[in-house]
Design an enzyme around this catalytic site. Structure first.
Site, PDB file in Angstrom:
ATOM      1  N   GLU A   1       0.608  -1.579  -0.412  1.00 35.80           N
ATOM      2  CA  GLU A   1      -0.154   0.160   0.325  1.00 35.80           C
ATOM      3  C   GLU A   1       0.949   0.819   0.002  1.00 35.80           C
ATOM      4  OE1 GLU A   1      -0.656  -2.638   1.812  1.00 35.80           O
ATOM      5  OE2 GLU A   1      -2.587  -3.246   1.900  1.00 35.80           O
TER       6      GLU A   1
ATOM      7  N   HIS B   1      -9.180  -5.013  11.796  1.00 33.04           N
ATOM      8  CA  HIS B   1     -10.064  -4.750   9.894  1.00 33.04           C
ATOM      9  C   HIS B   1     -11.240  -3.796  10.073  1.00 33.04           C
ATOM     10  CE1 HIS B   1      -7.226  -7.816   8.572  1.00 33.04           C
ATOM     11  NE2 HIS B   1      -7.823  -8.060   7.294  1.00 33.04           N
TER      12      HIS B   1
HETATM   13  C1  LIG Z   1      -1.303  -4.076   4.525  1.00 31.62           C
HETATM   14  C2  LIG Z   1      -3.427  -5.839   4.462  1.00 31.62           C
HETATM   15  N1  LIG Z   1      -3.110  -5.607   2.465  1.00 31.62           N
HETATM   16  C3  LIG Z   1      -4.648  -6.132   2.316  1.00 31.62           C
HETATM   17  C4  LIG Z   1      -4.602  -6.939   3.083  1.00 31.62           C
HETATM   18  C5  LIG Z   1      -6.182  -7.647   2.267  1.00 31.62           C
HETATM   19  N2  LIG Z   1      -5.360  -9.393   2.098  1.00 31.62           N
HETATM   20  C6  LIG Z   1      -5.373  -9.285   3.449  1.00 31.62           C
HETATM   21  S1  LIG Z   1      -4.385 -12.013   2.648  1.00 31.62           S
HETATM   22  C7  LIG Z   1      -4.705 -11.082   1.375  1.00 31.62           C
HETATM   23  C8  LIG Z   1      -3.488 -12.096   0.613  1.00 31.62           C
HETATM   24  C9  LIG Z   1      -2.218 -11.942   0.591  1.00 31.62           C
HETATM   25  O1  LIG Z   1      -1.361 -13.499   0.048  1.00 31.62           O
HETATM   26  P1  LIG Z   1       0.022 -13.973   0.695  1.00 31.62           P
HETATM   27  O2  LIG Z   1       0.420 -13.542   1.399  1.00 31.62           O
HETATM   28  O3  LIG Z   1      -0.033 -15.117  -0.547  1.00 31.62           O
HETATM   29  O4  LIG Z   1      -1.054 -15.585   1.993  1.00 31.62           O
HETATM   30  P2  LIG Z   1      -1.769 -16.277   1.718  1.00 31.62           P
HETATM   31  O5  LIG Z   1      -3.083 -15.924   2.021  1.00 31.62           O
HETATM   32  O6  LIG Z   1      -1.926 -16.955   0.212  1.00 31.62           O
HETATM   33  O7  LIG Z   1      -1.477 -17.183   2.389  1.00 31.62           O
HETATM   34  C10 LIG Z   1      -4.533  -9.265   1.111  1.00 31.62           C
HETATM   35  C11 LIG Z   1      -4.611  -9.246  -0.368  1.00 31.62           C
HETATM   36  C12 LIG Z   1      -4.660  -7.423   4.377  1.00 31.62           C
HETATM   37  N3  LIG Z   1      -4.808  -7.959   5.126  1.00 31.62           N
HETATM   38  N4  LIG Z   1      -3.057  -6.383   4.784  1.00 31.62           N
END
Ligand SMILES: Cc1ncc(C[n+]2csc(CCOP(=O)(O)OP(=O)(O)O)c2C)c(N)n1
Ligand SMILES: Cc1ncc(C[n+]2csc(CCOP(=O)(O)OP(=O)(O)O)c2C)c(N)n1
Ligand SMILES: [Mg+2]
Ligand SMILES: [Mg+2]
Lengths: 374, 328, 328, 374
Positions: free
Chosen positions: B61, B130
């Site tokens: 972000e 959140h």
């Molecule tokens: C700072 C932030 N940005 C966006 C999100 C929304 N979000 C939650 S999980 C996620 C994807 C994360 O992917 P990854 O790190 O590959 O982990 P996985 O879900 O595959 O275990 C996103 C975009 C968040 N929780 N925090």
């Protein structure tokens, strides 16, 4: 590690090219695996199926409307938490992101308080205040469960720093996803970890996707994500997450270096999630082909592979393992009963657990107004 | 003519129209393109407008929002989606320094025509990190503008104004409203833009002013009906819509009429938009107040997860009714 | 017995005493050790306590503050220096989520006994990004405590209380006060701790309550003298000292005595601590107010650089006097 | 670049081992340098001395109490801004941190408004609102002057993104310090730059210290800081900042790759600051030995070396160069007069320049209350 690490032969991002016949190295003979008793090997199986059964059960009740918010399932990734956390001793600590059920169970948390937490009940491990993303058990060296992507990575650093400061010989395991590697806080943590020689092992659970975005669309990298460690002159390795022996063998090396030499490292463990990003992710089969998902389930499912291994090694029979599986399911079902029958938190309880001082009614808590509800 | 649209559809229509109007408008954020948006606000836009105009970003972000701000200085007009406004915490420096201060520090040489948008609310059982409610937080920074529509029509009209505004506008939506429906003027009847800085009297009464923004307005309207039916109290419900600029005149007009005020605010009790509005009212309409200004705020703890009680932590119609009744 | 110390020396003495009292207290931040602190608050401490207890960090606020929070969960008691509180913007997630919410989200299983400290003020001609006044910002997050001492004695007493507190305490100092001197009790007379949550009536009057915190109190005291001498107005000057917990009783007591209030706040006008205090007063002492509550806030623009007028943008004695006189 | 880049033979962090006799590569023959006319070479000299004279003059008045806040001097580092910005065309943009006087002057800003800005006057380039850290000239493609360490790095990315979006063939130069590399925002920017193929060149001005902290105490790295680029599969190079020819030769390659191939890169330019971190840094000679400072001044001063070069090449005589130097000083002195005689901003002007809409009195600005001063 980098120079001696075998080239990764299978990565989830390029998984479609790997098949069941892709040759595999055998890590069964590594000392830490050789030292496993039959019981311990069976225990690893039990731990994996407990995670899976717990989550399958949760999924059912989420779909039935009993669980709120998000539910990020770990199904498919069980070997990562089980393999790495099976190496932890009394001074080792761990912390992870929101996809935290596996780590919680493997850290020794019971199903009842976890299911109750999902159900938002007062008997939940966080009294219904945390939910699926926020399981914690400090008494079991398990520090959660964190919802902000990569927000836990400086905390994991702090656990390692704290261990060193307090003179405890242990290490901190800090898990994150493949999408999380692009958060600034993670990079800041890596530099500090290397510079201050903090006993922390960062474990990238690379399931190939961050929500609907494939690794290739979210990250620029040379070779692999773990290799970013080189930017900080830090060690790294890539691990095939479908092989519990490999996970343990390589993680053990990293953890020992952290504990004994204060050398941090990054491990990238390739794995896969079978469900959507969270259960509400209706697109799960749009950004990944059904074939891709099926291929993983069929050829790389860590529980199936471990079961096969145990049977081949003569450690257990299919019947014994089925019984363990059944037991796990029964526990999960019982935890639902526990959760259903538990009371919801009271409205007054909303105001508990904000401050240590007010919770403990200390003299400090009597001075001044702490809360400002109108 | 008007049609019934959901809040989500109305927003999307507004975005789509602005994409068509100005080739420099670009939408960016996590999962906004190929995934069609985590909350489906941008659904179909990538397919229609392609890679250049609808851009998926990594989970970075600070990086991508800063990128948007930099591009806006050059004349691009980025509309950045924060998947949750709560994720402002990892981009805070870009949001409150680079976007808010660069015009000032350059003595007016630079401007940042950028919109940051996304859901900014509790009430979805996703826990403390959140569920932040940051309208008041950002409105406190001169250089920023903040708005928070409560209805589909306002969502469309305000997002279009926000995109055309030449200052950074922080646009606060609400996941609990995305599926709500309402009348929205037909595009064939002309460009539908609602300027910032104009409150909307969503219900006319005489006994008490209930003032708020966003989802609180939906609650306030429901509370107003109960008050009328059960207690014979006839409430003005004033929707601020825009927090900064703030329609102080509209606030004072309502207060001077009713002489009683309940402010509704999804913020926690310390601060928030409502503390500011309270201060303004007592300062400017002191002699018109027959009773202290009361507020209904979110119970002052981090957001609880439990689906059984989260709605009790937040302002809700019952709590508003109770508060109005305390005014005696 | 007491000695005259500067605010800086008093703070340092407090830190030093806590380092001696508890081996788990560790001071961390940019340039705090070998450089002796950008503003010399930690001067000499590295030499005395060594590498383990006084730690220089890279310029990675999110990383090292998060590290401190993580360590505090394990029982270390870090005192983190932000070279400027303004740099909170790059560590905001750690500050408002990890430190503020982890206790809550864990149902009370975890606590974070950590102190974040540093200067939080304008008035040093360093421009908008370096002059944020974040007391109100952080006090809005339940789970955090905030204090802001105005005098050397308060600085020492409060930093010691902050370090002993088992919750995260955000401690706001002021570069314009570091060199100010005042009486501080002698350590040989016993442990000098000032609890959080207790305001201090710095001047007793009867005609008007001037309420604020931090450097505003110094201005208020000067204004009070002018008011007395030139206008025969005798002001209460109430120093909040602690913003959260907030000594509401002391506020109300003063207001009920004087019936007139001017709040002084270095925040910008939208929000801030003063908007909250204003709301509280009108809510709880409505019938005691003879006039609207007035505020003196920082002129509502990003902080200007120019040394010729920055002090005019901020609250200052002249502006306070003028405001009090408007009360009639 | 990485594979063909010559090993850095001199790095400020290990400068003590470099002497005047350390052998140097000659970049005079690179095409971009060969193309320089005598006048252009002299112009480079002029630009460097203008920076130095401007700052020496400012220093005097800072010490005399005429300038407020911070004053981060660029003296010693002039070749970095001058060398790199001399390569910019009409579509190239640049942005930097708080040590921004050199970039401002080299971008074409006049001394008068800059000095007036330092003096906090209404005639300052930012009307007295920005001060030393915040010079801007968008009309000259110069975007400041930013005080939060590395906070400009995503903005620089945005300039590159904007150029590409708007279809302009140019690149963005984004400067940062050696301490700034450890901010998360920088890393996030690097990943996006590489992933999105943004025409941005990040230039680390490595003067060996972030305030009182040496590079070794702030950063973990393999080889050098620029090498962190490899984590993002990005190109990088290390440049001896004392040699203007080298700066230009290598920066040119990076800029061309950005402009033509949308390849971002990191350049690390070794350099040195002669004064404290800011003028108020009383410790400047505590964390660096006087010998270290003297060694640099004597053997690596970029202006002195360039002068020598010009004379050796027969491009200019010492007398000609002295005249240029004198002129620069005269300009600086004149700018003080301008600044001194300029009016301070009015109190009312504090409220200008907050919003475009209110400044321009648009219909939008008439609706609602924008300002909340009590
Ligand atoms: C700072 C932030 N940005 C966006 C999100 C929304 N979000 C939650 S999980 C996620 C994807 C994360 O992917 P990854 O790190 O590959 O982990 P996985 O879900 O595959 O275990 C996103 C975009 C968040 N929780 N925090
Ligand atoms: C986020 C942030 N943290 C800390 C500071 C204070 N600070 C200003 S400059 C500086 C040192 C930066 O060093 P470096 O990046 O090497 O640049 P140099 O000053 O050497 O040009 C510090 C710590 C700041 N301005 N912003
Ligand atoms: Mg993933
Ligand atoms: Mg430096």
């Amino acid at each position: 590690m980098p120079s001696t690490a075998p080239e990764p032969y299978f990565r989830s991002a390029i998984m479609s090219s790997a098949t069941a016949d892709t040759p595999r190295l055998d890590f069964a003979g590594s000392p830490i695996n050789k030292a496993l008793s039959a019981d311990q090997k069976i225990e690893l199986f039990r731990n994996m199926v407990r995670i899976r059964r717990f989550e399958q059960t949760a999924l059912k009740y989420y779909n039935g409307g009993k669980i709120g918010g998000f539910l990020h399932l770990y199904i498919g990734q069980e070997s990562v938490a089980v393999g790495t956390l099976s190496l932890c001793g009394e001074h080792d600590h761990n912390i992870t992101a929101y996809r935290c059920h596996g780590h919680a169970l493997m850290s020794g948390m019971e199903m009842n308080p976890l299911m109750a937490e999902l159900f938002g009940k007062a008997t939940g491990c966080s009294k219904g205040k945390g939910g699926s993303m926020h399981f914690f058990a400090p008494d079991k060296n398990y520090w959660g469960g964190h919802g902000i992507v990569a927000g836990q990575t400086p905390l994991g650093l702090g656990l390692g720093y704290g261990l060193k400061y307090l003179g405890k010989e242990g290490c901190a395991l800090c898990y994150l996803g493949d999408g999380a590697v692009n958060q600034g806080a993670f990079h800041e943590s890596l530099n500090i970890a290397a510079l201050f020689e903090i006993p922390v092992v960062y474990i990238i659970e690379n399931n190939g996707y961050s929500m609907g975005t494939s690794q290739k669309r979210s990250s620029a990298y040379r070779g692999c994500l773990a290799q970013r460690a080189e930017a900080y002159d830090m060690d790294w390795d890539v691990i095939d997450g479908s092989d519990l022996y490999e996970v343990r063998a390589k993680a053990h090396i990293a953890m020992e270096r952290a504990r004994k030499e204060f050398k941090p490292s990054i491990l990238e463990i390739t794995t896969y999630r079978y469900y959507g990003h969270s259960v509400a992710d209706a697109n799960a089969k749009k950004y990944r082909s059904p074939e891709e998902i099926e291929n993983y389930k069929t050829h790389f499912d860590p529980i199936r592979l471990w079961r096969k291994r145990l049977v081949e090694e003569g450690v257990a029979t299919d019947e014994q393992l089925d019984a363990i599986d059944k037991e796990a399911l029964a526990d999960a079902v019982a935890s639902v009963k526990f959760a259903e029958e538990s009371p919801a938190p009271t409205i007054e309880s909303i105001m508990d657990d904000v401050y240590w001082e007010t919770d403990n009614g200390t003299p400090a808590s009597k001075l001044g107004q702490h809360f400002f509800t109108d | 003519m008007s049609r019934t649209l959901t809040y989500r559809e109305a927003l999307r229509e507004g975005l789509d129209e602005e994409l068509a109007r100005d080739p420099n408008v670009v939408i960016m954020g996590e999962e906004v393109a190929q995934y069609n948006g985590a909350y489906k606000v941008t659904e179909g836009l990538w397919k229609k407008w392609g890679d250049k105009r609808i851009v998926d970003t990594p989970i970075s972000e600070a990086g991508f929002i800063g990128m948007g701000i930099g591009a806006s200085m050059l004349g691009v007009r980025p509309v950045m989606e924060l998947m949750f406004w709560s994720f402002h915490s990892v981009a805070f420096d870009q949001l409150v320094n680079n976007a808010a201060c660069v015009r000032y520090m350059s003595g007016g040489l630079i401007n940042c025509p950028i919109v940051m948008r996304g859901p900014a609310n509790g009430g979805t059982n996703v826990g403390a990190t959140h569920s932040h409610i940051p309208e008041g937080l950002f409105a406190a920074f001169p250089g920023l503008k903040v708005c928070a529509p409560a209805t589909p029509a306002d969502a469309k009209g305000l997002i279009k104004a926000a995109i055309r505004d030449n200052d950074p506008v922080y646009f606060m939506e609400n996941t609990r409203l995305y599926g709500m429906t309402g009348e929205v003027p037909d595009p064939t009847d002309g460009d539908f833009v609602i300027p910032l800085g104009v409150a909307d009297l969503k219900r006319e009464g005489k006994d008490v002013s209930i003032i708020g923004h966003g989802r609180s307005i939906i609650h306030a309207l429901e509370a107003a009906e109960t008050l009328k039916e059960k207690h014979g109290i006839d409430a003005d419900v004033l929707d601020l819509r825009s927090i900064r600029p703030l329609d102080v005149e509209a606030i004072l007009k309502s207060v001077m009429k009713t002489n009683r005020v309940v402010l509704v605010d999804e913020s926690k009790g310390f601060g928030g938009v409502s503390a500011m509005v309270s201060h303004l009212i007592q300062d400017k309409a002191f002699d018109y107040l027959d009773a202290p200004i009361k507020r209904v705020t979110t119970m002052d703890a981090p957001a609880i997860y439990s689906q059984h009680i989260e709605d009790e932590q937040l302002p809700n119609p019952r709590r508003i009714v109770e508060k109005v009744l305390t005014l005696g």
